[in-house]
Design a protein around this motif. Structure first.
Motif, PDB file in Angstrom:
ATOM      1  N   ILE A   3     -19.635 -83.672  38.837  1.00  0.00           N
ATOM      2  CA  ILE A   3     -20.829 -84.328  39.064  1.00  0.00           C
ATOM      3  C   ILE A   3     -20.587 -85.794  38.704  1.00  0.00           C
ATOM      4  O   ILE A   3     -21.025 -86.791  39.440  1.00  0.00           O
ATOM      5  CB  ILE A   3     -22.244 -83.869  38.756  1.00  0.00           C
ATOM      6  N   GLU A   4     -20.231 -86.222  37.454  1.00  0.00           N
ATOM      7  CA  GLU A   4     -19.916 -87.616  37.160  1.00  0.00           C
ATOM      8  C   GLU A   4     -18.842 -88.358  37.935  1.00  0.00           C
ATOM      9  O   GLU A   4     -19.070 -89.361  38.119  1.00  0.00           O
ATOM     10  CB  GLU A   4     -19.490 -87.559  35.530  1.00  0.00           C
ATOM     11  N   VAL A  37     -25.385 -90.545  50.762  1.00  0.00           N
ATOM     12  CA  VAL A  37     -25.273 -89.427  50.123  1.00  0.00           C
ATOM     13  C   VAL A  37     -26.227 -89.159  49.145  1.00  0.00           C
ATOM     14  O   VAL A  37     -26.935 -90.059  48.785  1.00  0.00           O
ATOM     15  CB  VAL A  37     -23.803 -89.513  49.195  1.00  0.00           C
ATOM     16  N   CYS A  38     -26.669 -87.878  49.058  1.00  0.00           N
ATOM     17  CA  CYS A  38     -27.803 -87.427  48.140  1.00  0.00           C
ATOM     18  C   CYS A  38     -27.491 -86.504  47.366  1.00  0.00           C
ATOM     19  O   CYS A  38     -27.007 -85.297  47.670  1.00  0.00           O
ATOM     20  CB  CYS A  38     -28.875 -87.000  49.138  1.00  0.00           C
ATOM     21  N   LEU A  39     -27.242 -86.841  46.172  1.00  0.00           N
ATOM     22  CA  LEU A  39     -26.482 -85.694  45.027  1.00  0.00           C
ATOM     23  C   LEU A  39     -27.877 -85.272  44.200  1.00  0.00           C
ATOM     24  O   LEU A  39     -28.345 -85.771  43.696  1.00  0.00           O
ATOM     25  CB  LEU A  39     -25.816 -86.734  44.063  1.00  0.00           C
ATOM     26  N   TRP A  40     -27.514 -83.751  44.202  1.00  0.00           N
ATOM     27  CA  TRP A  40     -28.403 -82.897  43.461  1.00  0.00           C
ATOM     28  C   TRP A  40     -27.981 -82.794  42.259  1.00  0.00           C
ATOM     29  O   TRP A  40     -26.970 -82.452  41.867  1.00  0.00           O
ATOM     30  CB  TRP A  40     -28.625 -81.732  44.252  1.00  0.00           C
ATOM     31  N   LEU A  41     -28.927 -83.320  41.092  1.00  0.00           N
ATOM     32  CA  LEU A  41     -28.542 -82.871  39.918  1.00  0.00           C
ATOM     33  C   LEU A  41     -29.036 -81.591  39.201  1.00  0.00           C
ATOM     34  O   LEU A  41     -28.644 -81.340  38.016  1.00  0.00           O
ATOM     35  CB  LEU A  41     -29.146 -84.195  39.292  1.00  0.00           C
ATOM     36  N   GLY A  42     -29.760 -80.921  39.959  1.00  0.00           N
ATOM     37  CA  GLY A  42     -30.267 -79.350  39.538  1.00  0.00           C
ATOM     38  C   GLY A  42     -31.546 -79.818  39.186  1.00  0.00           C
ATOM     39  O   GLY A  42     -32.011 -80.759  39.143  1.00  0.00           O
ATOM     40  N   GLY A  43     -32.064 -78.530  38.474  1.00  0.00           N
ATOM     41  CA  GLY A  43     -33.544 -78.605  38.189  1.00  0.00           C
ATOM     42  C   GLY A  43     -34.514 -77.942  39.208  1.00  0.00           C
ATOM     43  O   GLY A  43     -33.958 -77.609  40.309  1.00  0.00           O
ATOM     44  N   SER A  44     -35.783 -77.722  38.757  1.00  0.00           N
ATOM     45  CA  SER A  44     -36.329 -76.800  39.520  1.00  0.00           C
ATOM     46  C   SER A  44     -37.452 -77.720  40.495  1.00  0.00           C
ATOM     47  O   SER A  44     -37.977 -76.991  41.524  1.00  0.00           O
ATOM     48  CB  SER A  44     -37.391 -75.978  38.651  1.00  0.00           C
ATOM     49  N   ALA A  51     -28.045 -72.495  42.953  1.00  0.00           N
ATOM     50  CA  ALA A  51     -27.960 -73.512  41.946  1.00  0.00           C
ATOM     51  C   ALA A  51     -26.460 -74.213  42.031  1.00  0.00           C
ATOM     52  O   ALA A  51     -26.272 -75.012  40.961  1.00  0.00           O
ATOM     53  CB  ALA A  51     -27.968 -72.814  40.530  1.00  0.00           C
ATOM     54  N   ALA A  52     -25.718 -73.846  42.878  1.00  0.00           N
ATOM     55  CA  ALA A  52     -24.335 -74.567  42.863  1.00  0.00           C
ATOM     56  C   ALA A  52     -24.319 -76.031  43.129  1.00  0.00           C
ATOM     57  O   ALA A  52     -25.518 -76.427  44.003  1.00  0.00           O
ATOM     58  CB  ALA A  52     -23.628 -73.869  44.168  1.00  0.00           C
ATOM     59  N   PRO A  53     -23.762 -76.724  42.444  1.00  0.00           N
ATOM     60  CA  PRO A  53     -23.513 -78.271  42.639  1.00  0.00           C
ATOM     61  C   PRO A  53     -23.133 -78.651  43.950  1.00  0.00           C
ATOM     62  O   PRO A  53     -22.300 -78.283  44.768  1.00  0.00           O
ATOM     63  CB  PRO A  53     -22.503 -78.796  41.500  1.00  0.00           C
ATOM     64  N   ARG A  54     -24.031 -79.860  44.524  1.00  0.00           N
ATOM     65  CA  ARG A  54     -23.752 -79.983  45.965  1.00  0.00           C
ATOM     66  C   ARG A  54     -24.297 -81.451  46.144  1.00  0.00           C
ATOM     67  O   ARG A  54     -25.290 -81.965  45.376  1.00  0.00           O
ATOM     68  CB  ARG A  54     -24.312 -79.155  46.814  1.00  0.00           C
ATOM     69  N   PHE A  55     -24.243 -81.913  47.283  1.00  0.00           N
ATOM     70  CA  PHE A  55     -24.686 -83.402  47.745  1.00  0.00           C
ATOM     71  C   PHE A  55     -24.791 -83.297  49.216  1.00  0.00           C
ATOM     72  O   PHE A  55     -23.833 -82.553  49.934  1.00  0.00           O
ATOM     73  CB  PHE A  55     -23.890 -84.535  47.329  1.00  0.00           C
ATOM     74  N   GLU A  91     -17.588 -78.931  43.985  1.00  0.00           N
ATOM     75  CA  GLU A  91     -16.474 -78.320  43.248  1.00  0.00           C
ATOM     76  C   GLU A  91     -15.656 -77.041  43.990  1.00  0.00           C
ATOM     77  O   GLU A  91     -14.925 -76.843  43.239  1.00  0.00           O
ATOM     78  CB  GLU A  91     -17.197 -77.581  42.017  1.00  0.00           C
ATOM     79  N   GLN A  92     -15.863 -76.992  45.045  1.00  0.00           N
ATOM     80  CA  GLN A  92     -15.420 -75.784  45.886  1.00  0.00           C
ATOM     81  C   GLN A  92     -14.236 -76.455  46.873  1.00  0.00           C
ATOM     82  O   GLN A  92     -13.638 -75.755  47.710  1.00  0.00           O
ATOM     83  CB  GLN A  92     -16.187 -74.901  46.619  1.00  0.00           C
ATOM     84  N   VAL A  93     -14.267 -77.834  46.683  1.00  0.00           N
ATOM     85  CA  VAL A  93     -13.342 -78.340  47.654  1.00  0.00           C
ATOM     86  C   VAL A  93     -12.156 -79.329  47.022  1.00  0.00           C
ATOM     87  O   VAL A  93     -12.612 -79.982  45.875  1.00  0.00           O
ATOM     88  CB  VAL A  93     -14.044 -79.427  48.606  1.00  0.00           C
ATOM     89  N   ASP A  94     -11.126 -79.714  47.477  1.00  0.00           N
ATOM     90  CA  ASP A  94     -10.102 -80.747  46.935  1.00  0.00           C
ATOM     91  C   ASP A  94     -10.695 -81.934  46.536  1.00  0.00           C
ATOM     92  O   ASP A  94     -11.368 -82.270  47.426  1.00  0.00           O
ATOM     93  CB  ASP A  94      -8.980 -80.587  47.612  1.00  0.00           C
ATOM     94  N   ASP A  95     -10.607 -82.533  45.523  1.00  0.00           N
ATOM     95  CA  ASP A  95     -11.137 -83.758  45.133  1.00  0.00           C
ATOM     96  C   ASP A  95     -11.030 -84.959  46.053  1.00  0.00           C
ATOM     97  O   ASP A  95     -11.686 -85.787  46.759  1.00  0.00           O
ATOM     98  CB  ASP A  95     -10.460 -84.425  43.645  1.00  0.00           C
TER      99      ASP A  95
END
Length: 125
Positions: A3-4, A37-44, A51-55, A91-95
């Motif tokens: 995420i960072e 881009v809209c980056l989801w940080l997690g949370g309710s 809950a997978a990290p995504r944007f 996190e599921q794709v090449d950087d």
């Protein structure tokens, strides 16, 4: 990417700003006030299907379709216009792919700015 790294790379693009208009669990990245881009940080508050990290990433409609067909980690955006936005499970794709898609979204927004503004962003890359 983590995420960072996503945040740092997006902010490294010329003229990009960030804010949190939708609450503490989402960062939006803008060029001349336009979100790309809209980056989801997690949370309710804006908890999504999982809950997978995504944007969420804005791309041309045909490009969104192409990426969704090719990559399982790219899906229609959960809370955005599904024609223009896709969720990317970064996190599921090449950087290198993640960075190229972020840059592609940035260039899409830059290309739609008035010509007087457009050149400074397109030439900065």
């Amino acid at each position: 990417m983590n995420i960072e790294q996503v945040r740092e790379y997006t902010l490294s693009l010329y003229g990009v700003t960030e804010d949190q208009p939708f609450g503490d669990d989402i960062i939006t990245f803008r060029l001349e006030g336009k979100i790309f881009v809209c980056l989801w940080l997690g949370g309710s508050r804006h908890d999504m299907r999982d809950a997978a990290p995504r944007f969420a990433l804005k791309l041309a409609p045909e490009r969104n379709e192409e990426l969704r067909e090719r990559y399982a980690a790219v899906t229609p955006a959960w809370h955005w216009n599904k024609k223009h936005w896709s969720d990317v499970y970064y996190e599921q794709v090449d950087d290198a792919l993640v960075m190229s898609w972020i840059k592609e979204s940035y260039l899409l927004i830059a290309s739609k700015l008035p010509q007087s503004l457009r050149q400074k962003y397109l030439c900065a890359l």
